[in-house]
Design an enzyme around this catalytic site. Structure first.
Site, short mmCIF file in Angstrom:
data_model
loop_
_atom_site.label_atom_id
_atom_site.label_comp_id
_atom_site.label_asym_id
_atom_site.label_seq_id
_atom_site.Cartn_x
_atom_site.Cartn_y
_atom_site.Cartn_z
N PHE A 1 -106.73 -59.56 -20.36
CA PHE A 1 -106.59 -60.77 -19.72
C PHE A 1 -106.14 -61.84 -20.36
CE2 PHE A 1 -109.78 -58.17 -17.32
CZ PHE A 1 -109.15 -58.59 -16.00
N CYS A 2 -105.88 -62.90 -19.92
CA CYS A 2 -105.10 -64.33 -20.68
C CYS A 2 -106.16 -64.62 -21.91
CB CYS A 2 -105.10 -65.35 -19.65
SG CYS A 2 -104.43 -66.77 -20.31
#
Lengths: 137, 80
Positions: free
Chosen positions: B17-18
């Site tokens: 994820f980011c």
């Protein structure tokens, strides 16, 4: 010379520490150097052999279980791992606050090696003064 | 869709994820040589915006952004 960002982390809740680590990552992606000054409850989370227990700030009260569950499911890395990754990608320095370290009898060796140095607020403000932006998280 | 270029390097950041995928991309980019074509796989929605922005800003060539089955493939050519 590369532009700089300064971050001030005082809170020790996982959401705020994670926000700091994510913003530091965004900064290195933008070719900025990052100086992170950590004090109080933030610094407590950098102690070696810490509990590693996740906590949320007041804004997240009542949502802890839901958020934690999602984070486990999606295998979100800890703020510490995110910071390590940001350090691999760019020039990120993490400083412990000398005042709080003295107060709690913390030496550099009591803290995770991700902490580069223990410095006083004067040095941090000098860094912040020369940086493009400073954020208190 | 434009003609696809064969990547010299694939970075599979699916499931991350980011800011994970972007960080993986930058790490891979630093290890690559000028002229290399790097392909990034990401299942994170932020990457679709972030990675092309980074590629352009860093002065590299964005070859394409392709929607695949459950992820996005972003291809760049390292020009500097």
């Amino acid at each position: 010379m590369a532009e700089k960002m300064s971050l001030l982390l005082v809170s020790g809740t996982s959401d705020k520490l994670m926000a700091g680590a994510i913003i530091a990552s965004g900064a290195v992606a933008n070719d900025m150097e990052v100086d992170i000054f950590v004090s109080f409850w933030g610094l407590m989370q950098f102690k070696k052999n810490g509990s590693g227990k996740m906590t949320l700030s007041y804004d997240g009260k009542g949502m802890e279980q839901e958020v934690m569950k999602k984070m486990m499911e999606k295998k979100i890395p800890s703020f510490m791992d995110m910071l390590r990754q940001a350090k691999e990608v760019g020039n990120v320095k993490v400083y412990g606050c000398a005042m709080f370290a003295d107060l709690m009898d913390l030496k550099k060796e009591d803290l995770d090696p991700i902490i580069d140095e223990i410095i006083g607020v004067g040095k941090f403000v000098a860094m912040a003064k020369d940086s493009k932006m400073t954020l208190f998280i | 869709m434009a003609e696809e270029v064969k990547p010299t390097k694939v970075i599979d950041a699916r499931g991350s994820f980011c800011p994970g995928p972007l960080m993986e991309l930058i790490k891979g980019y630093k290890q690559a040589k000028v002229g290399d074509v790097i392909s990034l796989y990401s299942s994170d929605n932020g990457t679709k915006v972030d990675a092309p922005a980074w590629i352009k800003k860093s002065g590299n060539e964005l070859i394409g952004v392709y929607d695949r089955d459950g992820y996005v493939e972003i291809v760049l050519k390292k020009v500097r």
